[in-house]
Structure formats: structure tokens, C-alpha cells
Design a protein around this motif. Sequence first.
Motif, mmCIF file in Angstrom:
data_model
loop_
_atom_site.group_PDB
_atom_site.id
_atom_site.type_symbol
_atom_site.label_atom_id
_atom_site.label_comp_id
_atom_site.label_asym_id
_atom_site.label_seq_id
_atom_site.Cartn_x
_atom_site.Cartn_y
_atom_site.Cartn_z
ATOM 1 N N VAL A 183 3.317 0.524 5.835
ATOM 2 C CA VAL A 183 3.146 -1.273 5.528
ATOM 3 C C VAL A 183 3.532 -1.913 6.348
ATOM 4 C CG1 VAL A 183 4.173 -2.608 4.047
ATOM 5 C CG2 VAL A 183 3.971 -0.713 2.973
ATOM 6 N N ASN A 204 4.446 -5.211 8.078
ATOM 7 C CA ASN A 204 5.126 -6.915 7.650
ATOM 8 C C ASN A 204 4.613 -7.990 9.128
ATOM 9 O OD1 ASN A 204 7.135 -6.909 5.471
ATOM 10 N ND2 ASN A 204 7.975 -5.477 6.648
ATOM 11 N N VAL A 230 7.767 2.088 6.679
ATOM 12 C CA VAL A 230 7.607 0.458 5.807
ATOM 13 C C VAL A 230 7.634 0.162 8.201
ATOM 14 C CG1 VAL A 230 8.287 -1.426 5.913
ATOM 15 C CG2 VAL A 230 8.075 -0.276 4.196
ATOM 16 N N GLU A 249 9.092 -6.592 -1.624
ATOM 17 C CA GLU A 249 9.071 -4.994 -0.547
ATOM 18 C C GLU A 249 10.369 -4.851 -0.683
ATOM 19 O OE1 GLU A 249 9.796 -4.944 4.034
ATOM 20 O OE2 GLU A 249 8.227 -5.970 3.389
ATOM 21 N N GLY A 297 12.082 -2.974 8.659
ATOM 22 C CA GLY A 297 11.938 -1.367 7.939
ATOM 23 C C GLY A 297 12.906 -0.843 7.362
#
Length: 235
Positions: free
Chosen positions: A6, A8, A50, A67, A87
Motif C-alpha cells: 500500500v 500512501n 504499508v 486504512e 504505516g
Amino acid sequence: MSLLIVKNITREGPGILENILKENNIDFHVVDLDAGDNLPEPDNYSAVIVFGGPDSANDKTIKIEQELAMIKKAIDLNIPYLGICLGMQTLAKSQGAVVRKNEVREIGFKAEDGEYYSVNIEGEYTNDPLFYRLGNPLKIFHLHGETIDLTDKIELMATGKYCKNQIIKVSSNAYGIQGHFELTPEMFNVWLDNDPELMELDRNMLLQDFDELALEYRNNGHTLFSNFLKIAGLL
């Protein structure tokens, strides 16, 4: 099943990790929330990583709320998790921790006193599989202004001089790292061109610091991410 990555923000991606994944033919799926990608359910993946970004874990946006919910579900399902920078903070927030402004911003490879940022692995955590074949302390790159307060669900694995809570563990296989071990030279130049906090600093000095640490930094990043992939059963 594959690894869920993931992002951001588009420029903060897997870097060194991506090289490991491709070298070992490990299947992975990248979701770029900054580009408007939808966040999938974590139970479709073997592990979740993340990465960072300029958001705060305290933001009341749909992006951050989704999230946090995804991370909480991953932890509840015992899915291996690794959070980098934001993350790490969203991992802590998903477990009920307070995310707050740190006393100082940590930006770059060196603090204002000229010392390299580093993390010290604490006590028995030197034997944790995440740190297998890593030295102690570890030099690290930083790009953050917030930190977390610990709870009884969060173990503190490594500390820093200017921001104490640097590497955390939740449950048996969920980790958070406040700094960055993923940088490649190509990615670093993109950050220098686009990140407003890095643009405030001396570009040549940052590149010199990166060049001086290049071999040590790359080896540590490769070892750390490989260790996590082994924890997740992907390597």
C-alpha cells in the motif's frame, strides 16, 4: 496468495523491497491510494506492507479511516504486517495508540548535531527474526514529524536518540518502523525533487550522506525486508 503493498503517496514505494520480490518471483499487488486506487480486503493476501506519506494517522479522511480499518482487520486475522513511517503510525493508531507531534522533526540521514540517525535494538529483541543477521545499532533515514505513545498491546523493539519509539511489534508478526530502509538512489532523487521538507535542506549534502552510507544502507534494507518476507512465509 500474494503480498499487498500500500502506497500512501505515489513517490513512496517499495524500492529495495521491489528488487527482492522480482529477484525471487514473489507475486505482489501495489495499491496507490494517492492515485485513487481502492483498498482491498487484507484476507486476500499472505502479508501486508504499508509505506509512508504526508498524511497523519489522525486525519479524519476516508482514506485514513479505511486504512486504519484494513490494518486492524489484518492484525485481528494474524496476517503478517510491516508498516513504514506513516504505516507504522497507522499500525499503532489501529491498536488504540496516540499519535502525536514529536519534540523534533527527523529529516534526512543526520540530525542537527551532525550525527547519523540510528536505531538501537533493545535487549531480547536482538533475537527477533526481523533482525536476523543485522547489526546493532542500525543507521536509518528519517522523514517524519510525528511519533506514537505505546500501549500494552505494543512492544518497543528499537529506540532512537531524538525520537524514542522507533521500531514496534504488535502480536507475533506485525511490525512498524518509524524510518526508511527502502530507498534506492533513483527513488531518493525523486524524493529530493518533490518532498517539501527535503527541499528545505542542502541537496548536495543529502546526496553525499546517501553515498557515504550506500553499501551499509542497501545491505541492511535488503536483509530486513528479506527477513520480513521469511516471517510471512513468502521467501
